[in-house]
Design a protein around this motif. Structure first.
Motif, PDB file in Angstrom:
ATOM      1  N   ALA A   1       8.257  78.932  -0.544  1.00 56.34           N
ATOM      2  CA  ALA A   1       7.428  78.154   0.376  1.00 56.34           C
ATOM      3  C   ALA A   1       6.901  79.003   1.528  1.00 56.34           C
ATOM      4  CB  ALA A   1       8.219  76.964   0.913  1.00 56.34           C
ATOM      5  N   THR A   2       7.775  79.784   2.170  1.00 57.71           N
ATOM      6  CA  THR A   2       7.328  80.533   3.352  1.00 57.71           C
ATOM      7  C   THR A   2       6.360  81.647   2.977  1.00 57.71           C
ATOM      8  OG1 THR A   2       9.342  81.907   3.266  1.00 57.71           O
ATOM      9  CG2 THR A   2       9.372  79.989   4.716  1.00 57.71           C
ATOM     10  N   GLU A   3       6.557  82.265   1.818  1.00 54.43           N
ATOM     11  CA  GLU A   3       5.628  83.310   1.385  1.00 54.43           C
ATOM     12  C   GLU A   3       4.263  82.728   1.014  1.00 54.43           C
ATOM     13  OE1 GLU A   3       5.755  86.764   1.144  1.00 54.43           O
ATOM     14  OE2 GLU A   3       7.502  86.573   2.449  1.00 54.43           O
ATOM     15  N   ALA A   4       4.202  81.411   0.806  1.00 59.14           N
ATOM     16  CA  ALA A   4       2.927  80.755   0.521  1.00 59.14           C
ATOM     17  C   ALA A   4       2.273  80.182   1.777  1.00 59.14           C
ATOM     18  CB  ALA A   4       3.128  79.638  -0.508  1.00 59.14           C
ATOM     19  N   GLY A   5       2.893  80.387   2.935  1.00 59.47           N
ATOM     20  CA  GLY A   5       2.295  79.921   4.183  1.00 59.47           C
ATOM     21  C   GLY A   5       2.942  78.709   4.806  1.00 59.47           C
ATOM     22  N   ALA A   6       4.103  78.315   4.315  1.00 63.85           N
ATOM     23  CA  ALA A   6       4.832  77.196   4.906  1.00 63.85           C
ATOM     24  C   ALA A   6       5.793  77.702   5.981  1.00 63.85           C
ATOM     25  CB  ALA A   6       5.608  76.438   3.841  1.00 63.85           C
ATOM     26  N   ARG A   7       6.269  76.774   6.784  1.00 60.64           N
ATOM     27  CA  ARG A   7       7.428  77.021   7.630  1.00 60.64           C
ATOM     28  C   ARG A   7       8.598  76.252   7.055  1.00 60.64           C
ATOM     29  NH1 ARG A   7       6.348  76.397  13.983  1.00 60.64           N
ATOM     30  NH2 ARG A   7       8.475  77.205  13.988  1.00 60.64           N
TER      31      ARG A   7
ATOM     32  N   PRO B   1       3.435  73.093   5.590  1.00 55.51           N
ATOM     33  CA  PRO B   1       2.477  74.139   5.945  1.00 55.51           C
ATOM     34  C   PRO B   1       2.538  74.433   7.442  1.00 55.51           C
ATOM     35  CG  PRO B   1       1.495  72.585   4.416  1.00 55.51           C
ATOM     36  CD  PRO B   1       2.824  72.006   4.802  1.00 55.51           C
ATOM     37  N   ALA B   2       2.385  75.699   7.801  1.00 54.82           N
ATOM     38  CA  ALA B   2       2.560  76.103   9.196  1.00 54.82           C
ATOM     39  C   ALA B   2       1.645  75.339  10.140  1.00 54.82           C
ATOM     40  CB  ALA B   2       2.317  77.607   9.329  1.00 54.82           C
ATOM     41  N   ASP B   3       0.416  75.031   9.701  1.00 51.63           N
ATOM     42  CA  ASP B   3      -0.512  74.355  10.604  1.00 51.63           C
ATOM     43  C   ASP B   3      -0.143  72.905  10.860  1.00 51.63           C
ATOM     44  OD1 ASP B   3      -1.180  73.312   8.117  1.00 51.63           O
ATOM     45  OD2 ASP B   3      -3.352  73.512   8.395  1.00 51.63           O
ATOM     46  N   GLY B   4       0.767  72.338  10.065  1.00 56.29           N
ATOM     47  CA  GLY B   4       1.174  70.953  10.270  1.00 56.29           C
ATOM     48  C   GLY B   4       2.621  70.789  10.666  1.00 56.29           C
ATOM     49  N   TRP B   5       3.283  71.910  10.973  1.00 54.91           N
ATOM     50  CA  TRP B   5       4.717  71.879  11.233  1.00 54.91           C
ATOM     51  C   TRP B   5       5.078  71.065  12.470  1.00 54.91           C
ATOM     52  CZ3 TRP B   5       9.318  73.179   9.079  1.00 54.91           C
ATOM     53  CH2 TRP B   5      10.417  73.304   9.929  1.00 54.91           C
TER      54      TRP B   5
ATOM     55  N   SER C   1      -3.043  71.149   6.225  1.00 50.40           N
ATOM     56  CA  SER C   1      -2.416  69.867   6.539  1.00 50.40           C
ATOM     57  C   SER C   1      -3.446  68.835   6.989  1.00 50.40           C
ATOM     58  CB  SER C   1      -1.371  70.043   7.643  1.00 50.40           C
ATOM     59  OG  SER C   1      -0.295  70.820   7.174  1.00 50.40           O
ATOM     60  N   PRO C   2      -3.501  67.683   6.319  1.00 51.67           N
ATOM     61  CA  PRO C   2      -4.351  66.591   6.795  1.00 51.67           C
ATOM     62  C   PRO C   2      -3.659  65.874   7.954  1.00 51.67           C
ATOM     63  CG  PRO C   2      -3.145  65.888   4.862  1.00 51.67           C
ATOM     64  CD  PRO C   2      -2.765  67.325   5.099  1.00 51.67           C
ATOM     65  N   PRO C   3      -4.295  64.880   8.557  1.00 53.74           N
ATOM     66  CA  PRO C   3      -3.607  64.071   9.561  1.00 53.74           C
ATOM     67  C   PRO C   3      -2.320  63.471   8.987  1.00 53.74           C
ATOM     68  CG  PRO C   3      -5.946  63.589   9.558  1.00 53.74           C
ATOM     69  CD  PRO C   3      -5.703  64.472   8.371  1.00 53.74           C
ATOM     70  N   LEU C   4      -1.369  63.183   9.852  1.00 56.00           N
ATOM     71  CA  LEU C   4      -0.075  62.682   9.402  1.00 56.00           C
ATOM     72  C   LEU C   4      -0.201  61.483   8.470  1.00 56.00           C
ATOM     73  CD1 LEU C   4       2.033  62.954  12.679  1.00 56.00           C
ATOM     74  CD2 LEU C   4       2.462  64.180  10.539  1.00 56.00           C
TER      75      LEU C   4
ATOM     76  N   HIS D   1       6.774  72.775  -4.666  1.00 57.47           N
ATOM     77  CA  HIS D   1       5.610  71.877  -4.659  1.00 57.47           C
ATOM     78  C   HIS D   1       4.867  71.958  -3.327  1.00 57.47           C
ATOM     79  CE1 HIS D   1       6.786  70.570  -8.514  1.00 57.47           C
ATOM     80  NE2 HIS D   1       7.672  69.669  -8.156  1.00 57.47           N
ATOM     81  N   VAL D   2       5.602  72.119  -2.234  1.00 63.61           N
ATOM     82  CA  VAL D   2       4.934  72.353  -0.951  1.00 63.61           C
ATOM     83  C   VAL D   2       4.165  73.671  -1.015  1.00 63.61           C
ATOM     84  CG1 VAL D   2       5.293  72.777   1.514  1.00 63.61           C
ATOM     85  CG2 VAL D   2       6.613  70.986   0.358  1.00 63.61           C
ATOM     86  N   ALA D   3       4.783  74.692  -1.606  1.00 63.73           N
ATOM     87  CA  ALA D   3       4.143  76.009  -1.696  1.00 63.73           C
ATOM     88  C   ALA D   3       2.840  75.954  -2.487  1.00 63.73           C
ATOM     89  CB  ALA D   3       5.096  77.009  -2.335  1.00 63.73           C
ATOM     90  N   GLU D   4       2.794  75.160  -3.543  1.00 62.77           N
ATOM     91  CA  GLU D   4       1.616  75.132  -4.404  1.00 62.77           C
ATOM     92  C   GLU D   4       0.585  74.097  -3.976  1.00 62.77           C
ATOM     93  OE1 GLU D   4       3.037  74.277  -8.316  1.00 62.77           O
ATOM     94  OE2 GLU D   4       3.709  72.243  -7.797  1.00 62.77           O
ATOM     95  N   GLY D   5       0.872  73.345  -2.902  1.00 61.33           N
ATOM     96  CA  GLY D   5      -0.082  72.360  -2.408  1.00 61.33           C
ATOM     97  C   GLY D   5      -0.013  71.019  -3.100  1.00 61.33           C
ATOM     98  N   SER D   6       1.072  70.766  -3.850  1.00 58.70           N
ATOM     99  CA  SER D   6       1.247  69.459  -4.488  1.00 58.70           C
ATOM    100  C   SER D   6       1.866  68.435  -3.551  1.00 58.70           C
ATOM    101  CB  SER D   6       2.128  69.601  -5.737  1.00 58.70           C
ATOM    102  OG  SER D   6       1.508  70.411  -6.703  1.00 58.70           O
ATOM    103  N   ALA D   7       2.234  68.856  -2.367  1.00 59.36           N
ATOM    104  CA  ALA D   7       2.787  67.967  -1.351  1.00 59.36           C
ATOM    105  C   ALA D   7       2.511  68.581   0.015  1.00 59.36           C
ATOM    106  CB  ALA D   7       4.283  67.761  -1.544  1.00 59.36           C
ATOM    107  N   ASP D   8       2.557  67.732   1.038  1.00 60.53           N
ATOM    108  CA  ASP D   8       2.259  68.176   2.403  1.00 60.53           C
ATOM    109  C   ASP D   8       3.506  68.414   3.237  1.00 60.53           C
ATOM    110  OD1 ASP D   8      -0.675  67.877   2.199  1.00 60.53           O
ATOM    111  OD2 ASP D   8      -0.178  65.756   1.938  1.00 60.53           O
ATOM    112  N   GLY D   9       4.674  68.100   2.700  1.00 58.64           N
ATOM    113  CA  GLY D   9       5.900  68.327   3.445  1.00 58.64           C
ATOM    114  C   GLY D   9       7.104  67.875   2.651  1.00 58.64           C
TER     115      GLY D   9
END
Length: 279
Positions: free
Chosen positions: A223-229, A253-257, A149-152, A197-205
């Motif tokens: 999404a969650t199996e790819a590291g998202a919440r 992504p979990a780090d930007g939740w 996750s980049p900055p908001l 798309h969140v799962a594959e990194g084509s979007a941040d949320g």
């Protein structure tokens, strides 16, 4: 449930989704026929929606007659096995009608209310998003992972809109508050594919208030199996309209939740009550 059953359910879902997607593509040749409307005049159902759901239900129950099935277009079927299939025969029907290549067959298998196997198959492109709980998620056989996750202010956010005019107006007001705070916003037209798309990194949320279980059941596991919440939180618009049953669907992504949800609260997407479900 045995350790290998999520994989078996995933494989069955993929076989059935491939057959349904082929039907959907075939019915699209020459244009889609609108058969009916639902919540409003722009909430459409096509003959292909109905044919796809009939096929999916039939194939699943032929293979597993003791399972339960719930879908967008048909009556629920109850079975004693403890496995419930949640299906959307075409998620993104308006895209389908207009020939925009962003619509999918979505099949999720739930046990005790949690999705354990999932397939979201883009029927226009053939792209296959597949997941089993604890076994990861893939796109066309290649493992998926969310992007860091980049900055908001640098995040690309996906969203969607309902079909009632009062709901759309409230959603639009919230999007207007969010837009200056992020990189940009996209409205693609399929909740299931947005989650992928969140799962594959084509979007941040992703955020949208009001999708039903068949919209997000399969995509949430991808999404969650790819590291998202993923979460179903109290909707700010639902509270405003006095409709307590509707939730806001969020994935990131979990780090930007945490900072993403905090921003959505500031913009009015999320109510102030504790979340009902978060994975």
């Amino acid at each position: 449930m045995t350790a290998d059953e999520p994989a078996a359910l995933r494989d069955l879902a993929l076989d059935v989704a491939r057959e349904a997607a082929a039907l959907v593509r075939e019915r699209r040749v020459g244009g889609a026929t609108v058969a009916d409307t639902k919540s409003s005049s722009v909430d459409v159902v096509t003959e292909a929606d109905r044919a796809s759901e009939d096929l999916i239900r039939r194939r699943l129950l032929e293979a597993r007659p003791d399972d339960s099935v719930v879908g967008e277009e048909g009556d629920d079927h109850s079975g004693p096995s403890g496995v419930r299939w949640v299906i959307d025969p075409i998620d993104g029907t308006v895209n389908y009608v207009y020939g925009l290549p962003e619509y999918a067959v979505s099949i999720g298998a739930e046990v005790a209310g949690a999705t354990v196997a999932a397939v979201v198959l883009n029927a226009a492109t053939g792209t296959e998003y597949v997941a089993a709980r604890g076994l990861g998620s893939t796109r066309d056989g290649v493992a998926l992972r969310v992007r860091p996750s980049p900055p908001l202010a640098q995040r690309l956010v996906l969203t969607g809109f309902g079909y009632r005019t009062d709901v759309r107006a409230g959603q639009a007001a919230r999007v207007a508050r969010l837009l200056p705070r992020v990189r940009d916003i996209r409205r693609m037209g399929s909740c299931a594919l947005d989650l992928c798309h969140v799962a594959e990194g084509s979007a941040d949320g992703y955020v949208e208030e009001g999708p039903n279980a068949w919209d997000w059941s399969a995509g949430s596991l991808v999404a969650t199996e790819a590291g998202a919440r993923f979460g179903l939180l109290p909707g700010g618009l639902a509270a405003e309209l006095g409709e307590t049953g509707r939730k806001v669907v969020i994935a990131a992504p979990a780090d930007g939740w945490d900072d993403f949800v905090a921003l959505l609260e500031e913009c009015g997407f999320v109510g102030r009550n504790p979340p009902s479900e978060v994975e």
